[in-house]
Design a protein around this motif. Structure first.
Motif, PDB file in Angstrom:
ATOM      1  N   THR A 166     -27.136  33.051   1.350  1.00  0.00           N
ATOM      2  CA  THR A 166     -27.852  33.759   2.404  1.00  0.00           C
ATOM      3  C   THR A 166     -29.242  33.165   2.583  1.00  0.00           C
ATOM      4  OG1 THR A 166     -26.607  35.771   1.929  1.00  0.00           O
ATOM      5  CG2 THR A 166     -28.658  36.030   3.156  1.00  0.00           C
ATOM      6  N   MET A 167     -29.919  32.873   1.476  1.00  0.00           N
ATOM      7  CA  MET A 167     -31.253  32.263   1.552  1.00  0.00           C
ATOM      8  C   MET A 167     -31.173  30.883   2.199  1.00  0.00           C
ATOM      9  SD  MET A 167     -32.828  33.499  -2.122  1.00  0.00           S
ATOM     10  CE  MET A 167     -33.967  32.153  -2.186  1.00  0.00           C
ATOM     11  N   LEU A 168     -30.176  30.102   1.838  1.00  0.00           N
ATOM     12  CA  LEU A 168     -30.010  28.765   2.408  1.00  0.00           C
ATOM     13  C   LEU A 168     -29.754  28.867   3.911  1.00  0.00           C
ATOM     14  CD1 LEU A 168     -29.855  25.731   1.872  1.00  0.00           C
ATOM     15  CD2 LEU A 168     -27.418  26.031   1.415  1.00  0.00           C
ATOM     16  N   ASP A 169     -28.901  29.793   4.321  1.00  0.00           N
ATOM     17  CA  ASP A 169     -28.650  29.990   5.745  1.00  0.00           C
ATOM     18  C   ASP A 169     -29.929  30.365   6.484  1.00  0.00           C
ATOM     19  OD1 ASP A 169     -25.959  29.411   5.461  1.00  0.00           O
ATOM     20  OD2 ASP A 169     -25.323  31.520   5.447  1.00  0.00           O
ATOM     21  N   ASP A 170     -30.745  31.235   5.888  1.00  0.00           N
ATOM     22  CA  ASP A 170     -32.010  31.627   6.502  1.00  0.00           C
ATOM     23  C   ASP A 170     -32.943  30.430   6.660  1.00  0.00           C
ATOM     24  OD1 ASP A 170     -31.209  34.256   6.711  1.00  0.00           O
ATOM     25  OD2 ASP A 170     -32.341  34.936   4.952  1.00  0.00           O
ATOM     26  N   TRP A 220     -32.150  27.270   6.952  1.00  0.00           N
ATOM     27  CA  TRP A 220     -31.639  26.391   8.008  1.00  0.00           C
ATOM     28  C   TRP A 220     -31.897  26.974   9.382  1.00  0.00           C
ATOM     29  CZ3 TRP A 220     -30.693  21.489   7.891  1.00  0.00           C
ATOM     30  CH2 TRP A 220     -30.341  20.879   6.702  1.00  0.00           C
ATOM     31  N   SER A 221     -31.723  28.265   9.533  1.00  0.00           N
ATOM     32  CA  SER A 221     -31.910  28.868  10.856  1.00  0.00           C
ATOM     33  C   SER A 221     -33.386  28.859  11.256  1.00  0.00           C
ATOM     34  CB  SER A 221     -31.345  30.285  10.894  1.00  0.00           C
ATOM     35  OG  SER A 221     -32.055  31.140  10.050  1.00  0.00           O
ATOM     36  N   LYS A 241     -32.164  24.178  12.712  1.00  0.00           N
ATOM     37  CA  LYS A 241     -31.083  23.236  12.458  1.00  0.00           C
ATOM     38  C   LYS A 241     -29.875  23.994  11.944  1.00  0.00           C
ATOM     39  CE  LYS A 241     -34.067  19.513  10.864  1.00  0.00           C
ATOM     40  NZ  LYS A 241     -34.358  18.642   9.742  1.00  0.00           N
ATOM     41  N   GLY A 242     -28.761  23.443  12.149  1.00  0.00           N
ATOM     42  CA  GLY A 242     -27.557  23.974  11.535  1.00  0.00           C
ATOM     43  C   GLY A 242     -27.376  23.333  10.185  1.00  0.00           C
TER      44      GLY A 242
END
Length: 100
Positions: free
Chosen positions: A85-89, A91-92, A96-97
């Motif tokens: 979840t932290m990594l997704d945050d 990137w967003s 960037k995807g």
């Protein structure tokens, strides 16, 4: 530390438990399942008992348990890990995807 990634089982009577070891799987197999005569349930029971006795690899028994639980619709979907979840945050926020 448990040997397997934890699974949350929601029993047919609404109860639940986290299963992350062969001992947990054995206990969960005694819970309220939809069909304790189903071939996959019976196979999981046998393999878990064999793993406890040392005549079956625990990974094989745990996989059979997971399969039986999934086929009876008892597996509760896992939430994404906090790290993912932290990594997704991150990137967003950068616009960037994920790399790909």
């Amino acid at each position: 530390m448990s040997r397997f990634l934890p699974l949350t089982i929601r029993f047919a009577d609404g109860g639940s438990m986290v299963v992350s070891s062969i001992a947990d799987a054995k206990k969960a197999l005694n819970g309220v399942w939809k069909d304790k005569e189903a071939p996959d349930y019976l196979a999981a029971t046998r393999l878990v008992d064999d793993a406890v006795a040392g005549t079956c690899r625990p990974a094989v028994a745990f996989a059979a348990f997971k399969k039986a639980a999934a086929q009876q619709g008892l597996l509760k979907p896992a939430d994404p890990s906090p790290a993912l979840t932290m990594l997704d945050d991150l990137w967003s926020r950068k616009g960037k995807g994920p790399p790909g």
